[in-house]
Design an enzyme around this catalytic site. Sequence first.
Site, PDB file in Angstrom:
ATOM      1  N   TYR A  71       0.750  -1.220   0.065  1.00 52.71           N
ATOM      2  CA  TYR A  71       0.100  -0.089   0.024  1.00 52.71           C
ATOM      3  C   TYR A  71       0.901   1.226  -0.097  1.00 52.71           C
ATOM      4  O   TYR A  71       0.699   2.227  -0.540  1.00 52.71           O
ATOM      5  CB  TYR A  71      -0.783   0.043   1.330  1.00 52.71           C
ATOM      6  CG  TYR A  71      -1.971   1.097   1.285  1.00 52.71           C
ATOM      7  CD1 TYR A  71      -3.225   0.823   0.519  1.00 52.71           C
ATOM      8  CD2 TYR A  71      -1.644   2.484   1.591  1.00 52.71           C
ATOM      9  CE1 TYR A  71      -4.085   1.884   0.773  1.00 52.71           C
ATOM     10  CE2 TYR A  71      -2.430   3.485   1.606  1.00 52.71           C
ATOM     11  CZ  TYR A  71      -3.941   3.175   0.919  1.00 52.71           C
ATOM     12  OH  TYR A  71      -4.891   3.996   0.906  1.00 52.71           O
ATOM     13  N   PHE A 123      -8.381  18.523 -25.462  1.00 55.26           N
ATOM     14  CA  PHE A 123      -8.951  17.659 -25.598  1.00 55.26           C
ATOM     15  C   PHE A 123     -10.331  17.262 -24.601  1.00 55.26           C
ATOM     16  O   PHE A 123     -10.301  18.202 -23.839  1.00 55.26           O
ATOM     17  CB  PHE A 123      -8.112  16.269 -25.202  1.00 55.26           C
ATOM     18  CG  PHE A 123      -8.784  14.777 -25.205  1.00 55.26           C
ATOM     19  CD1 PHE A 123      -9.094  14.481 -26.694  1.00 55.26           C
ATOM     20  CD2 PHE A 123      -9.355  14.135 -24.416  1.00 55.26           C
ATOM     21  CE1 PHE A 123      -9.910  13.235 -26.896  1.00 55.26           C
ATOM     22  CE2 PHE A 123      -9.947  12.859 -24.395  1.00 55.26           C
ATOM     23  CZ  PHE A 123     -10.319  12.541 -25.954  1.00 55.26           C
ATOM     24  N   ASP A 124     -11.411  16.695 -24.928  1.00 58.90           N
ATOM     25  CA  ASP A 124     -12.647  16.905 -24.463  1.00 58.90           C
ATOM     26  C   ASP A 124     -12.628  16.597 -22.972  1.00 58.90           C
ATOM     27  O   ASP A 124     -13.092  17.369 -22.283  1.00 58.90           O
ATOM     28  CB  ASP A 124     -13.778  15.902 -24.964  1.00 58.90           C
ATOM     29  CG  ASP A 124     -13.443  14.329 -25.190  1.00 58.90           C
ATOM     30  OD1 ASP A 124     -12.231  14.131 -24.803  1.00 58.90           O
ATOM     31  OD2 ASP A 124     -14.354  13.609 -25.509  1.00 58.90           O
ATOM     32  N   ASP A 214       0.237  18.890 -21.940  1.00 57.63           N
ATOM     33  CA  ASP A 214      -0.437  17.496 -21.923  1.00 57.63           C
ATOM     34  C   ASP A 214       0.185  16.724 -22.842  1.00 57.63           C
ATOM     35  O   ASP A 214       0.291  16.833 -24.066  1.00 57.63           O
ATOM     36  CB  ASP A 214      -1.800  17.638 -22.470  1.00 57.63           C
ATOM     37  CG  ASP A 214      -2.726  16.454 -22.728  1.00 57.63           C
ATOM     38  OD1 ASP A 214      -1.950  15.292 -22.981  1.00 57.63           O
ATOM     39  OD2 ASP A 214      -4.145  16.340 -22.596  1.00 57.63           O
ATOM     40  N   ALA A 216       0.228  13.511 -23.633  1.00 65.04           N
ATOM     41  CA  ALA A 216      -0.225  11.939 -23.971  1.00 65.04           C
ATOM     42  C   ALA A 216       0.388  11.400 -25.079  1.00 65.04           C
ATOM     43  O   ALA A 216       0.759  10.050 -25.091  1.00 65.04           O
ATOM     44  CB  ALA A 216      -1.938  11.996 -24.019  1.00 65.04           C
ATOM     45  N   LYS A 257      -1.420   6.253 -23.835  1.00 64.48           N
ATOM     46  CA  LYS A 257      -0.887   6.291 -25.103  1.00 64.48           C
ATOM     47  C   LYS A 257       0.597   6.234 -25.147  1.00 64.48           C
ATOM     48  O   LYS A 257       0.756   4.867 -25.457  1.00 64.48           O
ATOM     49  CB  LYS A 257      -1.156   7.951 -25.315  1.00 64.48           C
ATOM     50  CG  LYS A 257      -2.839   8.115 -25.700  1.00 64.48           C
ATOM     51  CD  LYS A 257      -3.772   8.194 -24.640  1.00 64.48           C
ATOM     52  CE  LYS A 257      -4.868   8.767 -24.860  1.00 64.48           C
ATOM     53  NZ  LYS A 257      -5.863   9.182 -23.715  1.00 64.48           N
ATOM     54  N   HIS A 449     -21.075  12.613 -25.908  1.00 70.53           N
ATOM     55  CA  HIS A 449     -20.916  11.495 -27.115  1.00 70.53           C
ATOM     56  C   HIS A 449     -20.802  10.232 -26.567  1.00 70.53           C
ATOM     57  O   HIS A 449     -20.894   9.249 -27.662  1.00 70.53           O
ATOM     58  CB  HIS A 449     -19.641  12.084 -28.023  1.00 70.53           C
ATOM     59  CG  HIS A 449     -18.643  12.376 -26.752  1.00 70.53           C
ATOM     60  ND1 HIS A 449     -18.242  13.288 -26.228  1.00 70.53           N
ATOM     61  CD2 HIS A 449     -17.259  11.595 -26.866  1.00 70.53           C
ATOM     62  CE1 HIS A 449     -16.987  13.406 -25.668  1.00 70.53           C
ATOM     63  NE2 HIS A 449     -16.358  12.186 -25.900  1.00 70.53           N
TER      64      HIS A 449
HETATM   65  N1  F0G Z   1      -5.333  14.289 -22.955  1.00 71.68           N
HETATM   66  C1  F0G Z   1      -5.194  13.797 -24.550  1.00 71.68           C
HETATM   67  C2  F0G Z   1      -4.632  14.642 -25.440  1.00 71.68           C
HETATM   68  C3  F0G Z   1      -6.076  12.898 -24.693  1.00 71.68           C
HETATM   69  O1  F0G Z   1      -6.141  12.269 -26.058  1.00 71.68           O
HETATM   70  C4  F0G Z   1      -6.731  11.923 -23.605  1.00 71.68           C
HETATM   71  C5  F0G Z   1      -7.492  10.917 -23.975  1.00 71.68           C
HETATM   72  C6  F0G Z   1      -6.834  12.362 -22.357  1.00 71.68           C
HETATM   73  C7  F0G Z   1      -6.084  13.568 -22.106  1.00 71.68           C
HETATM   74  C8  F0G Z   1      -7.498  11.762 -21.474  1.00 71.68           C
HETATM   75  O2  F0G Z   1      -6.775  10.404 -21.075  1.00 71.68           O
HETATM   76  O3  F0G Z   1      -8.261   8.828 -21.491  1.00 71.68           O
HETATM   77  O4  F0G Z   1      -6.465   8.408 -20.084  1.00 71.68           O
HETATM   78  O5  F0G Z   1      -8.274   9.670 -19.198  1.00 71.68           O
HETATM   79  N2  F0G Z   1      -7.895  10.527 -25.162  1.00 71.68           N
HETATM   80  C9  F0G Z   1      -8.464   9.201 -25.614  1.00 71.68           C
HETATM   81  C10 F0G Z   1      -8.861   9.384 -27.073  1.00 71.68           C
HETATM   82  C11 F0G Z   1      -9.632   8.690 -24.757  1.00 71.68           C
HETATM   83  O6  F0G Z   1      -9.589   8.609 -27.335  1.00 71.68           O
HETATM   84  O7  F0G Z   1      -8.253  10.066 -27.577  1.00 71.68           O
HETATM   85  P1  F0G Z   1      -7.688   9.375 -20.192  1.00 71.68           P
END
Ligand code: F0G
Length: 458
Positions: A71, A123-124, A214, A216, A257, A449
């Site tokens: 833990y 990103f969304d 960000d 990713a 990613k 979505h």
């Molecule tokens: N930032 C970016 C640029 C992303 O593409 C994503 C996720 C996230 C943050 C959030 O990360 O999914 O680990 O919580 N993108 C996925 C996509 C879902 O399909 O592009 P997460």
Amino acid sequence: MRPPREPFRIKMVEPVRPTTRAERERALEEAGSNLFQLSARDVELDLLTDSGTGAMSQEQWAALLRGDESYAGSRSFARFREAVNEVLGFPLVVPAHQGRGAESIFFGAVIDPGEIVPSNAHFDTTRAHIELRQGVALDLPVPESLDPEGEEPFKGNMDTEGLAELLDGPDAERVSIVMLTITNNAGGGQPVSLANIHEVARLAHEHGKKFVLDIARFAENAWFVQAREPGYSETPIQQIVREMMGEADAVLMSAKKDALTNIGGFVAISEDEEFFHRLQARGIVFEGFPTYGGLAGRDLEAIAVGLREVLEESYLRYRIEQVAYLGSVLEENGASVLHPFGGHAIYLNAAAMLPHIPAEHFPAQALACALYLAGGVRGVEIGSVMAGRDPISGENRRPPLELVRLAVPRRVYTARQLDQAGDATAAVLEKAEDVRGLELISEAPVLRHFTARFRTLS
Ligand code: F0G
């Protein structure tokens, strides 16, 4: 174009079930014409996302067995932290269960109501986290990113003039952080140049703002810098990564990613122990103790290996070329595709492919459904459905482009399997005018979505 040669061989296989058109019609009907609502067993080629859908390497699977599930004070956390510091250069890291967990920790600590967060394009989930705290997620993409055909090498860049105007204007007080997303997912998987990163960081710091990345898809971004940015063709990927990171006060990562894992994420910062303890405190409440953060010890091990593996040239070359191969196959079959090809996905220009469907009838959602019906191929709408509604006016937002993203999972599909997306495209375009627009019949207030349901217009 010939597909790239895979720099690996296959050691374990997962069967793919063939489906009939009638089965797919039934499945889509039950899913309310929302591809997120399909059962994965009804999908043959799943290009919904490249997030958490990749295949891990033998080294990553081997590392799982070393997972220390203590833990507190897990040795896996120590190895994870060391990899983050070695690859990215950030000694202070808070793990999270995925990227949006990292966003929740971070934005909860920095966003006040009314705060404006500029970015090349959010990103969304990032946008949602900012808006949930009554912040304003402001996209400042370069104008050329809105031209689907231009071949500019760094369409993911931020409009630095727009940023300077904001930071010199009356709303400057409302800004405390400036963000860049590398690569720019919402803007076509397009890379951001190091010149743009340096300039945005300079503007942010000059105005006393924090600069946040960000990251990713940081390795894919580094590949494009090496391939396209003058002066970097001889610079090793690792060094380019460190130069990108060197500007940032904080980074947000979705390990699903470019850490080549199925789950995980983190926030990392370079200094400021006080801020680090605030992040850790939020992490404890929402994710877990700071040495596991919503992950199993074995997940931390897989991330540590993946962060190093993703920098390998043979991997990155194959990755970028495989996505380009998909792009060329789609074009050969008549698709209208965003240029240049993105790092992790190909984006179809639905407005151009189905010109008879107006934006209010969701042409990109209609195209995504048609591709599924034609070939069992699942993509994702990045258009008026994903854009959602303005949180203040409640009006539907109107994005500049109606896109369907076909994202390629890492190290998963063969070229022959990707060809199926080309076949489906040809079949849809042959009877393009038969594809009907859609009408929303139910939607959630945030990130609609994922769960919205649609009716096909006659
Ligand atoms: N930032 C970016 C640029 C992303 O593409 C994503 C996720 C996230 C943050 C959030 O990360 O999914 O680990 O919580 N993108 C996925 C996509 C879902 O399909 O592009 P997460």
